[in-house]
Design a protein around this motif. Structure first.
Motif, PDB file in Angstrom:
ATOM      1  N   ALA A 120       0.828  -1.207   0.000  1.00 44.17           N
ATOM      2  CA  ALA A 120       0.000   0.000   0.000  1.00 44.17           C
ATOM      3  C   ALA A 120       0.864   1.260   0.000  1.00 44.17           C
ATOM      4  O   ALA A 120       0.588   2.223  -0.724  1.00 44.17           O
ATOM      5  N   ILE A 121       1.928   1.264   0.815  1.00 44.50           N
ATOM      6  CA  ILE A 121       2.812   2.440   0.847  1.00 44.50           C
ATOM      7  C   ILE A 121       3.552   2.585  -0.477  1.00 44.50           C
ATOM      8  O   ILE A 121       3.730   3.701  -0.991  1.00 44.50           O
ATOM      9  N   ALA A 122       3.991   1.468  -1.051  1.00 48.78           N
ATOM     10  CA  ALA A 122       4.647   1.534  -2.365  1.00 48.78           C
ATOM     11  C   ALA A 122       3.702   2.118  -3.410  1.00 48.78           C
ATOM     12  O   ALA A 122       4.124   2.907  -4.274  1.00 48.78           O
ATOM     13  N   GLY A 123       2.414   1.762  -3.324  1.00 46.06           N
ATOM     14  CA  GLY A 123       1.436   2.340  -4.248  1.00 46.06           C
ATOM     15  C   GLY A 123       1.302   3.837  -4.056  1.00 46.06           C
ATOM     16  O   GLY A 123       1.192   4.601  -5.044  1.00 46.06           O
ATOM     17  N   LEU A 124       1.305   4.290  -2.786  1.00 47.80           N
ATOM     18  CA  LEU A 124       1.254   5.735  -2.525  1.00 47.80           C
ATOM     19  C   LEU A 124       2.478   6.435  -3.099  1.00 47.80           C
ATOM     20  O   LEU A 124       2.387   7.535  -3.659  1.00 47.80           O
ATOM     21  N   ILE A 125       3.644   5.798  -2.952  1.00 45.07           N
ATOM     22  CA  ILE A 125       4.882   6.410  -3.465  1.00 45.07           C
ATOM     23  C   ILE A 125       4.826   6.542  -4.980  1.00 45.07           C
ATOM     24  O   ILE A 125       5.225   7.572  -5.546  1.00 45.07           O
ATOM     25  N   ASP A 126       4.335   5.517  -5.661  1.00 47.27           N
ATOM     26  CA  ASP A 126       4.193   5.600  -7.127  1.00 47.27           C
ATOM     27  C   ASP A 126       3.225   6.716  -7.516  1.00 47.27           C
ATOM     28  O   ASP A 126       3.483   7.478  -8.460  1.00 47.27           O
ATOM     29  N   GLU A 127       2.112   6.804  -6.791  1.00 46.16           N
ATOM     30  CA  GLU A 127       1.122   7.842  -7.094  1.00 46.16           C
ATOM     31  C   GLU A 127       1.702   9.238  -6.854  1.00 46.16           C
ATOM     32  O   GLU A 127       1.485  10.161  -7.647  1.00 46.16           O
ATOM     33  N   ALA A 128       2.461   9.368  -5.748  1.00 47.72           N
ATOM     34  CA  ALA A 128       3.056  10.675  -5.444  1.00 47.72           C
ATOM     35  C   ALA A 128       4.108  11.061  -6.471  1.00 47.72           C
ATOM     36  O   ALA A 128       4.244  12.235  -6.831  1.00 47.72           O
ATOM     37  N   ALA A 129       4.876  10.062  -6.963  1.00 49.62           N
ATOM     38  CA  ALA A 129       5.934  10.352  -7.939  1.00 49.62           C
ATOM     39  C   ALA A 129       5.368  10.919  -9.224  1.00 49.62           C
ATOM     40  O   ALA A 129       6.007  11.752  -9.886  1.00 49.62           O
ATOM     41  N   GLU A 130       4.182  10.494  -9.599  1.00 46.59           N
ATOM     42  CA  GLU A 130       3.567  11.008 -10.826  1.00 46.59           C
ATOM     43  C   GLU A 130       3.251  12.496 -10.720  1.00 46.59           C
ATOM     44  O   GLU A 130       3.159  13.190 -11.736  1.00 46.59           O
ATOM     45  N   CYS A 131       3.050  12.970  -9.478  1.00 48.31           N
ATOM     46  CA  CYS A 131       2.707  14.386  -9.269  1.00 48.31           C
ATOM     47  C   CYS A 131       3.871  15.173  -8.677  1.00 48.31           C
ATOM     48  O   CYS A 131       3.680  16.302  -8.199  1.00 48.31           O
ATOM     49  N   ASN A 132       5.092  14.560  -8.672  1.00 49.26           N
ATOM     50  CA  ASN A 132       6.267  15.200  -8.075  1.00 49.26           C
ATOM     51  C   ASN A 132       6.026  15.574  -6.612  1.00 49.26           C
ATOM     52  O   ASN A 132       6.430  16.647  -6.155  1.00 49.26           O
ATOM     53  N   GLY A 134       5.675  13.887  -2.348  1.00 48.67           N
ATOM     54  CA  GLY A 134       6.324  12.922  -1.468  1.00 48.67           C
ATOM     55  C   GLY A 134       5.321  12.254  -0.549  1.00 48.67           C
ATOM     56  O   GLY A 134       4.142  12.618  -0.510  1.00 48.67           O
ATOM     57  N   VAL A 135       5.802  11.279   0.175  1.00 47.49           N
ATOM     58  CA  VAL A 135       4.970  10.524   1.120  1.00 47.49           C
ATOM     59  C   VAL A 135       5.551  10.663   2.523  1.00 47.49           C
ATOM     60  O   VAL A 135       6.765  10.531   2.713  1.00 47.49           O
ATOM     61  N   ALA A 136       4.686  10.965   3.488  1.00 46.92           N
ATOM     62  CA  ALA A 136       5.081  11.014   4.896  1.00 46.92           C
ATOM     63  C   ALA A 136       4.516   9.782   5.593  1.00 46.92           C
ATOM     64  O   ALA A 136       3.344   9.452   5.443  1.00 46.92           O
ATOM     65  N   VAL A 137       5.365   9.098   6.324  1.00 48.75           N
ATOM     66  CA  VAL A 137       4.965   7.904   7.080  1.00 48.75           C
ATOM     67  C   VAL A 137       5.099   8.199   8.568  1.00 48.75           C
ATOM     68  O   VAL A 137       6.107   8.753   9.010  1.00 48.75           O
ATOM     69  N   MET A 138       4.065   7.855   9.327  1.00 52.81           N
ATOM     70  CA  MET A 138       4.071   8.061  10.778  1.00 52.81           C
ATOM     71  C   MET A 138       3.913   6.721  11.491  1.00 52.81           C
ATOM     72  O   MET A 138       2.977   5.979  11.208  1.00 52.81           O
ATOM     73  N   MET A 139       4.842   6.435  12.377  1.00 52.86           N
ATOM     74  CA  MET A 139       4.728   5.274  13.253  1.00 52.86           C
ATOM     75  C   MET A 139       4.134   5.758  14.578  1.00 52.86           C
ATOM     76  O   MET A 139       4.692   6.639  15.238  1.00 52.86           O
ATOM     77  N   ILE A 140       2.991   5.201  14.958  1.00 49.33           N
ATOM     78  CA  ILE A 140       2.270   5.644  16.153  1.00 49.33           C
ATOM     79  C   ILE A 140       2.233   4.497  17.151  1.00 49.33           C
ATOM     80  O   ILE A 140       1.731   3.408  16.849  1.00 49.33           O
ATOM     81  N   ILE A 187       0.396   2.470  11.831  1.00 48.75           N
ATOM     82  CA  ILE A 187       1.133   3.193  10.786  1.00 48.75           C
ATOM     83  C   ILE A 187       0.124   3.982   9.964  1.00 48.75           C
ATOM     84  O   ILE A 187      -0.929   3.459   9.591  1.00 48.75           O
ATOM     85  N   CYS A 188       0.445   5.236   9.694  1.00 49.52           N
ATOM     86  CA  CYS A 188      -0.361   5.983   8.731  1.00 49.52           C
ATOM     87  C   CYS A 188       0.587   6.649   7.739  1.00 49.52           C
ATOM     88  O   CYS A 188       1.709   7.020   8.082  1.00 49.52           O
ATOM     89  N   ALA A 189       0.138   6.745   6.527  1.00 55.91           N
ATOM     90  CA  ALA A 189       0.949   7.340   5.463  1.00 55.91           C
ATOM     91  C   ALA A 189       0.047   8.163   4.573  1.00 55.91           C
ATOM     92  O   ALA A 189      -1.110   7.802   4.333  1.00 55.91           O
ATOM     93  N   ALA A 190       0.575   9.277   4.092  1.00 59.72           N
ATOM     94  CA  ALA A 190      -0.223  10.167   3.249  1.00 59.72           C
ATOM     95  C   ALA A 190       0.687  10.893   2.268  1.00 59.72           C
ATOM     96  O   ALA A 190       1.896  11.039   2.505  1.00 59.72           O
ATOM     97  N   ILE A 191       0.100  11.338   1.180  1.00 57.74           N
ATOM     98  CA  ILE A 191       0.824  12.103   0.170  1.00 57.74           C
ATOM     99  C   ILE A 191       0.796  13.580   0.536  1.00 57.74           C
ATOM    100  O   ILE A 191      -0.258  14.130   0.854  1.00 57.74           O
ATOM    101  N   PHE A 192       1.969  14.203   0.524  1.00 58.64           N
ATOM    102  CA  PHE A 192       2.091  15.634   0.815  1.00 58.64           C
ATOM    103  C   PHE A 192       2.927  16.288  -0.271  1.00 58.64           C
ATOM    104  O   PHE A 192       3.843  15.667  -0.830  1.00 58.64           O
ATOM    105  N   ALA A 193       2.644  17.542  -0.517  1.00 60.72           N
ATOM    106  CA  ALA A 193       3.457  18.302  -1.464  1.00 60.72           C
ATOM    107  C   ALA A 193       4.845  18.515  -0.881  1.00 60.72           C
ATOM    108  O   ALA A 193       5.042  18.536   0.337  1.00 60.72           O
ATOM    109  N   THR A 194       5.831  18.642  -1.741  1.00 57.69           N
ATOM    110  CA  THR A 194       7.193  18.900  -1.293  1.00 57.69           C
ATOM    111  C   THR A 194       7.249  20.194  -0.472  1.00 57.69           C
ATOM    112  O   THR A 194       6.640  21.198  -0.837  1.00 57.69           O
TER     113      THR A 194
END
Length: 551
Positions: A120-132, A134-140, A187-194
């Motif tokens: 799932a995180i790898a999928g987010l990274i691929d999606e974020a790369a298409e829009c230039n 990044g992905v932030a990952v939080m360990m809670i 774990i939560c992960a989300a796409i954020f702008a640079t």
């Protein structure tokens, strides 16, 4: 189980799907053939029946009529079987979808599980790369969840986990995932702008605040906080998305432990120095395990002096680790690690055993003081094991003094009271160490049968230059006189401190003014020179044996 079944199917050459397909084709073939037969025979038979009934001409062919009846039966059978197959396919599809969902999600919270997280995180990274982006990952990680779970019960604990997942999901932005790794880790992960570090931090603060709100379940109120580690990254040509996902999870995990060390209920960003710290921590853990086997931990002894007469009254045992790689290592470095990896009991009891052997050679008037880890105080069998060590060493219990830090009293007052009572029944004396730094109340001092108070060195060492420290020492000395509790002052490091201390009454003292902590052999030589040895002389010293201890 689903995986095992799939493996068997694959090994059989996908036999189960093929068998199902063959059955479906047979049933469909029967149904189609029955329809053709019905059309072919039905028209002829029905024409004969109509002519016979209406015009009275001829009679229907018996053979064709029987064939038509059989054909109708085949139609009914074929249609029923087809309907059953459709129902079976629908149920099978639902079962497969449910199995897939269960394989990918956590059964309790409905979040993604560890198995599906990397993908799932790898999928987010691929999606974020298409829009230039990044992905932030939080360990809670929930702080002290186990203690809450033990106190309130597992049912409330499950409710806390479910509500925690719900609150995290409610706070996450679009294009985000939430997963439970197991236990109380999420774990939560989300796409954020640079350049959105401030937005990521605001999200972390909202999660901290949201999870700190009390959770009520079954009439019970649970309060937990969370430590959050944050790592940020993006996909690229150098590393695959799967590798980037693994790196982000690892870094967020390191940052989360840093947040815990900084006081919990907060967040911390990953920093490169954490990698070095992790490697050092791993080396330290391995070194402690191997050092215990090789006898690298040794007891050192600090003098305890009667300030009025200047005579030695005993020694406090201090732990030292003589590491081939790191040299002389103090207890403030390795004791916390030994506690975390579950070796503190072995470390402490091994050193106590060797210290008892050392102290047997001292004059009978000299006492031996040893510190006890808070973790050992939770062990209901500690008093019995300590008594066994005393019996094995043939050491008088009245010469042994156990030091308990003030903060230990808040771990479990009932267990501490039982332990203290058990030790005192054996003749062992108990002192309250680091007094003034914790939260002991007069009620605890009155109800717990301590034999001595030890003033923390932070107050004593600054006595000559701090009016506040002088006031605290004076108050403690008055308290000791009022409760008939002797007092030991730690941190006597200068003549000025000694002079100031004597104004407040009679004390025992220990500190660098009387010398640095020394090895067993050095102590034996000094005591021999003063005529304070019993069974061992300086001319025939016993070999020094490495041992271990909690400080």
């Amino acid at each position: 189980m689903a995986t095992t079944g799939q493996d068997k199917t694959d090994q059989a050459g996908h036999a189960a799907p093929l068998e199902r397909a063959e059955r479906d084709l047979v049933a469909l073939g029967i149904l189609v053939a029955a329809i053709f037969l019905f059309v072919g025979t039905g028209s002829t038979v029905m024409t004969g029946i109509v002519r016979s009934w209406i015009y009275g001409v001829g009679s229907p062919d018996v053979l064709l009529t029987n064939a038509l009846i059989l054909n109708i039966a085949l139609l009914i059978f074929g249609w029923r079987r087809y309907a059953e197959l459709q129902t079976e396919i629908t149920e099978r599809r639902k079962a497969e979808e449910n199995a897939t969902r269960l394989a990918r999600t956590d059964a309790l919270t409905g979040c993604l599980n560890r198995r599906s997280l990397d993908e799932a995180i790898a999928g987010l990274i691929d999606e974020a790369a298409e829009c230039n982006e990044g992905v932030a990952v939080m360990m809670i990680d929930l702080d002290k969840f186990k203690r809450s779970n033990d106190l309130l019960g597992h049912k409330v604990g499950d409710a806390v986990l479910v509500e925690t997942a719900r609150r995290i999901e409610a706070l996450m932005p679009p294009r985000a995932i939430v997963a439970r790794l197991g236990g109380d880790e999420f774990i939560c992960a989300a796409i954020f702008a640079t350049g959105s570090e401030s937005a990521i931090e605001r999200l972390a603060v909202r999660i901290n605040n949201g999870l700190a709100e009390p959770i009520v379940s079954g009439g019970l109120r649970a309060e937990v906080t969370a430590s959050i580690g944050i790592a940020q990254g993006a996909g690229g040509a150098v590393h695959s998305s799967a590798q980037v996902a693994q790196d982000l999870l690892h870094r967020a995990d390191l940052a989360m432990y840093q947040a815990k060390r900084r006081g919990r209920n907060r967040f911390a960003w990953f920093e490169q120095s954490m990698e070095k710290e992790l490697r050092f921590r791993g080396e330290l853990e391995q070194g402690i395990r191997e050092g215990l086997k090789r006898g690298e931990f040794v007891p050192y002894y600090e003098k305890q002096i009667d300030l009025e007469s200047g005579e030695i009254t005993g020694f406090e045992m201090l732990a030292r680790w003589i590491s081939p790689r790191h040299g002389m290592v103090g207890p403030e470095v390795f004791i916390p690690v030994a506690e975390e990896i579950g070796l503190i009991a072995e470390l402490s009891e091994t050193l106590i055993t060797m210290a008892l052997e050392d102290a047997k050679a001292w004059d009978a008037s000299l006492t031996l003081s040893v510190n006890i880890s808070p973790l050992q105080l939770r062990d209901p069998w500690f008093a019995q094991r300590l008594l066994k060590l005393l019996v094995a060493a043939n050491f008088p219990p009245t010469r042994l003094e156990i030091e308990i830090t003030e903060t230990c009293l808040h771990e479990n007052i009932a267990v501490v009271r039982s332990l203290i009572t058990s030790l005192k029944n054996q003749g062992i004396r108990i002192s309250l160490d680091d007094f003034g730094t914790g939260y002991s109340s007069l009620a605890q001092l009155r109800t717990l049968p301590f034999d001595r108070i030890k003033i923390d060195r932070s107050f004593v060492s600054s006595l000559a230059r701090s009016a506040d420290s002088a006031s605290i020492v004076e108050a403690i000395s008055s308290l000791g006189r009022g409760m008939a509790l002797p007092i030991t002052a730690e941190g006597v490091e200068s003549a000025e401190v000694l002079s100031a201390l004597r104004r407040f009454g009679q004390f025992k003292g220990q500190g660098y003014l009387y010398g640095q902590p020394a090895s067993a052999e050095a102590v034996r030589r000094e005591l021999a020179a003063q005529g304070l040895l019993t069974s061992v002389t300086d001319s025939d010293p016993a070999p020094e044996t490495p041992n271990a201890r909690s400080a």
